[in-house]
Design a protein around this motif. Structure first.
Motif, PDB file in Angstrom:
ATOM      1  N   ARG A 276      13.213  47.061   9.011  1.00  0.00           N
ATOM      2  CA  ARG A 276      14.881  46.718   8.429  1.00  0.00           C
ATOM      3  C   ARG A 276      15.464  46.323   8.671  1.00  0.00           C
ATOM      4  O   ARG A 276      16.355  47.000  10.107  1.00  0.00           O
ATOM      5  N   ALA A 277      16.866  46.112   7.803  1.00  0.00           N
ATOM      6  CA  ALA A 277      18.623  45.784   8.212  1.00  0.00           C
ATOM      7  C   ALA A 277      19.268  46.631   7.176  1.00  0.00           C
ATOM      8  O   ALA A 277      19.102  46.716   5.895  1.00  0.00           O
ATOM      9  N   VAL A 278      20.235  47.270   8.127  1.00  0.00           N
ATOM     10  CA  VAL A 278      20.988  48.086   7.514  1.00  0.00           C
ATOM     11  C   VAL A 278      22.053  47.903   7.585  1.00  0.00           C
ATOM     12  O   VAL A 278      22.683  48.261   8.284  1.00  0.00           O
ATOM     13  N   ALA A 279      23.057  47.993   6.362  1.00  0.00           N
ATOM     14  CA  ALA A 279      24.446  47.913   6.543  1.00  0.00           C
ATOM     15  C   ALA A 279      25.117  48.887   6.926  1.00  0.00           C
ATOM     16  O   ALA A 279      24.741  49.538   6.895  1.00  0.00           O
ATOM     17  N   VAL A 280      26.312  48.492   8.033  1.00  0.00           N
ATOM     18  CA  VAL A 280      27.135  49.712   8.625  1.00  0.00           C
ATOM     19  C   VAL A 280      28.477  49.508   8.923  1.00  0.00           C
ATOM     20  O   VAL A 280      28.790  50.438   9.440  1.00  0.00           O
ATOM     21  N   GLY A 281      29.185  49.156   7.840  1.00  0.00           N
ATOM     22  CA  GLY A 281      30.151  49.011   7.581  1.00  0.00           C
ATOM     23  C   GLY A 281      31.048  47.619   8.538  1.00  0.00           C
ATOM     24  O   GLY A 281      30.236  47.138   9.301  1.00  0.00           O
ATOM     25  N   GLU A 282      31.822  46.867   7.173  1.00  0.00           N
ATOM     26  CA  GLU A 282      32.286  46.294   7.908  1.00  0.00           C
ATOM     27  C   GLU A 282      31.860  44.925   8.041  1.00  0.00           C
ATOM     28  O   GLU A 282      32.544  44.101   9.329  1.00  0.00           O
ATOM     29  N   GLY A 283      30.633  44.567   7.367  1.00  0.00           N
ATOM     30  CA  GLY A 283      30.098  43.266   8.097  1.00  0.00           C
ATOM     31  C   GLY A 283      28.037  43.750   9.110  1.00  0.00           C
ATOM     32  O   GLY A 283      28.197  42.856   9.141  1.00  0.00           O
ATOM     33  N   GLY A 284      28.739  44.257   9.885  1.00  0.00           N
ATOM     34  CA  GLY A 284      28.023  44.816  10.592  1.00  0.00           C
ATOM     35  C   GLY A 284      25.972  45.188  10.105  1.00  0.00           C
ATOM     36  O   GLY A 284      26.535  45.791   9.022  1.00  0.00           O
ATOM     37  N   HIS A 285      25.515  45.188  10.677  1.00  0.00           N
ATOM     38  CA  HIS A 285      24.021  45.334  10.421  1.00  0.00           C
ATOM     39  C   HIS A 285      23.374  46.429  10.755  1.00  0.00           C
ATOM     40  O   HIS A 285      23.488  46.048  12.540  1.00  0.00           O
ATOM     41  N   ARG A 286      22.683  47.065  11.518  1.00  0.00           N
ATOM     42  CA  ARG A 286      21.060  47.711  11.927  1.00  0.00           C
ATOM     43  C   ARG A 286      20.558  47.347  11.667  1.00  0.00           C
ATOM     44  O   ARG A 286      19.665  47.439  10.996  1.00  0.00           O
ATOM     45  N   LEU A 287      19.408  46.338  13.345  1.00  0.00           N
ATOM     46  CA  LEU A 287      18.319  45.866  12.723  1.00  0.00           C
ATOM     47  C   LEU A 287      17.772  46.941  14.084  1.00  0.00           C
ATOM     48  O   LEU A 287      18.303  46.998  14.171  1.00  0.00           O
ATOM     49  N   GLU A 288      16.525  47.233  12.743  1.00  0.00           N
ATOM     50  CA  GLU A 288      15.061  47.934  13.644  1.00  0.00           C
ATOM     51  C   GLU A 288      13.863  47.517  13.312  1.00  0.00           C
ATOM     52  O   GLU A 288      13.592  46.708  12.292  1.00  0.00           O
ATOM     53  N   PHE A 289      13.345  47.157  14.701  1.00  0.00           N
ATOM     54  CA  PHE A 289      11.884  46.626  14.780  1.00  0.00           C
ATOM     55  C   PHE A 289      10.803  47.233  15.085  1.00  0.00           C
ATOM     56  O   PHE A 289      11.227  48.803  15.317  1.00  0.00           O
ATOM     57  N   ALA A 290       9.759  47.188  14.603  1.00  0.00           N
ATOM     58  CA  ALA A 290       8.419  47.598  15.020  1.00  0.00           C
ATOM     59  C   ALA A 290       8.118  48.280  16.292  1.00  0.00           C
ATOM     60  O   ALA A 290       8.814  47.320  17.178  1.00  0.00           O
ATOM     61  N   GLY A 291       8.226  49.919  16.633  1.00  0.00           N
ATOM     62  CA  GLY A 291       8.419  49.889  17.674  1.00  0.00           C
ATOM     63  C   GLY A 291       9.439  50.332  18.381  1.00  0.00           C
ATOM     64  O   GLY A 291       9.072  51.128  19.562  1.00  0.00           O
ATOM     65  N   GLY A 292      10.470  50.101  17.321  1.00  0.00           N
ATOM     66  CA  GLY A 292      11.412  51.257  17.674  1.00  0.00           C
ATOM     67  C   GLY A 292      12.910  50.836  18.228  1.00  0.00           C
ATOM     68  O   GLY A 292      13.740  51.657  18.064  1.00  0.00           O
ATOM     69  N   ALA A 293      12.501  49.361  18.865  1.00  0.00           N
ATOM     70  CA  ALA A 293      14.026  49.298  18.896  1.00  0.00           C
ATOM     71  C   ALA A 293      14.740  49.058  17.812  1.00  0.00           C
ATOM     72  O   ALA A 293      14.480  48.889  16.649  1.00  0.00           O
ATOM     73  N   ALA A 294      16.335  48.590  18.231  1.00  0.00           N
ATOM     74  CA  ALA A 294      17.529  48.658  17.582  1.00  0.00           C
ATOM     75  C   ALA A 294      18.037  47.981  17.578  1.00  0.00           C
ATOM     76  O   ALA A 294      18.411  48.646  19.369  1.00  0.00           O
ATOM     77  N   VAL A 295      19.395  46.775  17.164  1.00  0.00           N
ATOM     78  CA  VAL A 295      20.171  46.597  17.485  1.00  0.00           C
ATOM     79  C   VAL A 295      21.162  46.338  16.653  1.00  0.00           C
ATOM     80  O   VAL A 295      20.641  46.406  15.527  1.00  0.00           O
ATOM     81  N   GLU A 296      22.882  46.125  16.751  1.00  0.00           N
ATOM     82  CA  GLU A 296      23.424  46.198  15.594  1.00  0.00           C
ATOM     83  C   GLU A 296      23.943  43.971  16.422  1.00  0.00           C
ATOM     84  O   GLU A 296      24.381  43.789  17.138  1.00  0.00           O
ATOM     85  N   ALA A 297      24.641  43.751  14.853  1.00  0.00           N
ATOM     86  CA  ALA A 297      25.050  42.638  14.575  1.00  0.00           C
ATOM     87  C   ALA A 297      26.036  42.134  13.374  1.00  0.00           C
ATOM     88  O   ALA A 297      25.968  42.936  12.749  1.00  0.00           O
ATOM     89  N   ASP A 298      27.030  41.612  14.107  1.00  0.00           N
ATOM     90  CA  ASP A 298      27.787  41.534  13.185  1.00  0.00           C
ATOM     91  C   ASP A 298      27.517  39.893  12.748  1.00  0.00           C
ATOM     92  O   ASP A 298      28.823  40.356  11.071  1.00  0.00           O
ATOM     93  N   LEU A 299      26.543  39.450  12.400  1.00  0.00           N
ATOM     94  CA  LEU A 299      26.497  38.610  11.563  1.00  0.00           C
ATOM     95  C   LEU A 299      25.205  38.235  11.771  1.00  0.00           C
ATOM     96  O   LEU A 299      24.302  38.153  12.607  1.00  0.00           O
ATOM     97  N   VAL A 300      24.249  38.712  10.961  1.00  0.00           N
ATOM     98  CA  VAL A 300      22.288  38.242  10.544  1.00  0.00           C
ATOM     99  C   VAL A 300      22.049  37.091   9.866  1.00  0.00           C
ATOM    100  O   VAL A 300      22.649  37.021   8.709  1.00  0.00           O
ATOM    101  N   ILE A 301      20.891  36.293  10.637  1.00  0.00           N
ATOM    102  CA  ILE A 301      21.218  35.621   9.781  1.00  0.00           C
ATOM    103  C   ILE A 301      19.998  34.970   9.619  1.00  0.00           C
ATOM    104  O   ILE A 301      18.826  34.639  10.599  1.00  0.00           O
ATOM    105  N   GLY A 302      19.325  35.389   8.818  1.00  0.00           N
ATOM    106  CA  GLY A 302      17.668  35.078   8.647  1.00  0.00           C
ATOM    107  C   GLY A 302      17.132  34.098   8.155  1.00  0.00           C
ATOM    108  O   GLY A 302      17.528  33.107   7.654  1.00  0.00           O
TER     109      GLY A 302
END
Length: 397
Positions: free
Chosen positions: A130-156
């Motif tokens: 899942r990728a969830v917007a967190v404001g000001e263009g940022g996104h929280r990326l959630e991975f299987a297994g529980g890891a998560a990071v935030e990014a200013d630019l997500v490139i699919g």
């Protein structure tokens, strides 16, 4: 780029790795996330022809043309066209100095690119959930297994069934009406001489002009891959009562469906060393564009999945990656960089996607159109020279 943005690329295929390589050459930090456990955890697929006006331009930007040339097979540009009776309709053998579209196995290209990004760039075993917007263009990326990071630019760069695409578009791939059964032949010179004779160093295409085709392509390491093509419903095997895991049942079905085809072509139907893999062909609506969405963009198949006819998919993906990376390094903001990239990408990919999808339709509807590969190669070279001229003029402004 005047700040240090957090850039996350989803997908470590050729597009994602190319983007990371060009960013790192320009001093921009990037992390790549991929669901695979390692670069060689799965069969990456068949062979690619890298065009002078797209894939090769990206390789030059990445400083990898020499590495590519050491692995590439220029002789693989050869093409043979047959009808269902085995009669030769056309053939093309490249000149010895023809480097307009040399072939390379997908797996070798991926491994080469992975070897030329900084250690630790790729986080293997990270499947995006899942990728969830967190404001000001940022996104929280959630991975299987529980890891998560935030990014200013997500490139699919995560392909046909991208999990990033829904952030910018509700477009989904549509079934083309054509399915391919992939087959594979190993140690072909010794074990499959009839296959070797037909495919030679490059590609063989045979069709009956009525929705059936057999395609063979030379890969490296003594391998030939074949694709048995059929215009059919998506659930054709279920409707026919064929268990795709039962090789004998599939062989029987194909022999019945392709009755009347030349005996010399039948080994493609019955002699596969690895069973049969069903590959229905899907494409995104074309041309496809979306409104500028802060903090996210797409590369390659995630942005413009198209028919494989024309060989544009991987080439556009790599050029997308190089152009986006250059824009990120050169523009003052991420938004300006993505706007510059998407403007050029939409204009380029739309017409090519429409043309590739039409080429698939023509091939399986009638098979009457036979490409002029010599002229095609000349166009690649001329377009490459024009691209470099425009790039040079833009840099001088």
């Amino acid at each position: 780029m005047k700040t240090t943005p957090r850039i996350a690329v989803i997908g470590a295929g050729p597009a994602g790795l190319m983007c990371a390589r060009v960013l790192q050459l320009r001093g921009v930090d990037v992390a790549v996330y991929d669901a695979d456990a390692s670069v060689d955890a799965r069969d990456a697929g068949g062979t690619l022809d890298l065009h002078a006006d797209s894939g090769q331009i990206a390789l030059e930007d990445a400083g990898l043309m020499e590495a590519f040339t050491e692995l590439a097979r220029p002789e693989g540009q050869a093409h043979l066209r047959l009808d269902q009776h085995g009669a030769v309709l056309a053939s093309f053998v490249p000149d010895g100095d023809d480097d307009a579209a040399p072939e390379i196995d997908r797996g070798r290209l991926r491994a080469m690119l992975a070897a030329h990004v900084a250690p630790g760039t790729v986080r293997w075993g990270h499947k995006l959930v899942r990728a969830v917007a967190v404001g000001e263009g940022g996104h929280r990326l959630e991975f299987a297994g529980g890891a998560a990071v935030e990014a200013d630019l997500v490139i699919g760069a995560d392909g046909a069934w991208s999990r990033v695409r829904p952030l910018v578009s509700d477009a989904v791939p549509r079934y083309s009406g054509v399915s391919l059964l992939e087959v594979r032949f190993d140690d072909v010179e010794r074990r499959h001489p009839r296959i070797t004779e037909l495919v030679g160093d490059g590609h063989m295409f045979a069709n009956n002009g009525n929705g059936q085709a057999i395609i063979g392509q030379r890969n490296g390491h003594g391998v030939v891959r074949g694709y048995v093509g059929m215009r059919a419903p998506l659930d054709w095997h279920t409707a026919a009562g064929v268990d795709l895991g039962d090789a004998a049942a599939v062989r029987g079905f194909l022999l019945e469906e392709f009755s009347g085809w030349a005996e010399r072509l039948l080994p493609f139907l019955i002699d596969s060393d690895h069973g049969y893999t069903n590959r229905p062909l899907h494409a995104l609506p074309a041309p496809l564009a979306w409104e500028r969405t802060p903090g996210v963009t797409l590369l390659g198949d995630a942005a413009h999945l198209m028919s494989p006819f024309g060989g544009h998919g991987a080439n556009l993906a790599m050029l997308d990656a190089a152009e986006l990376a250059r824009a990120i390094a050169e523009e003052p903001t991420l938004d300006a960089a993505v706007t510059r990239y998407e403007t050029a990408m939409f204009a380029r990919s739309g017409p090519l996607a429409v043309g590739a999808n039409q080429a698939l339709e023509r091939f399986f509807a009638s098979g009457s159109h036979i490409p002029d590969h010599a002229a095609e190669h000349q166009r690649y070279k001329e377009a490459a020279a024009d691209y470099r001229r425009r790039q040079g003029a833009s840099a001088a402004e």
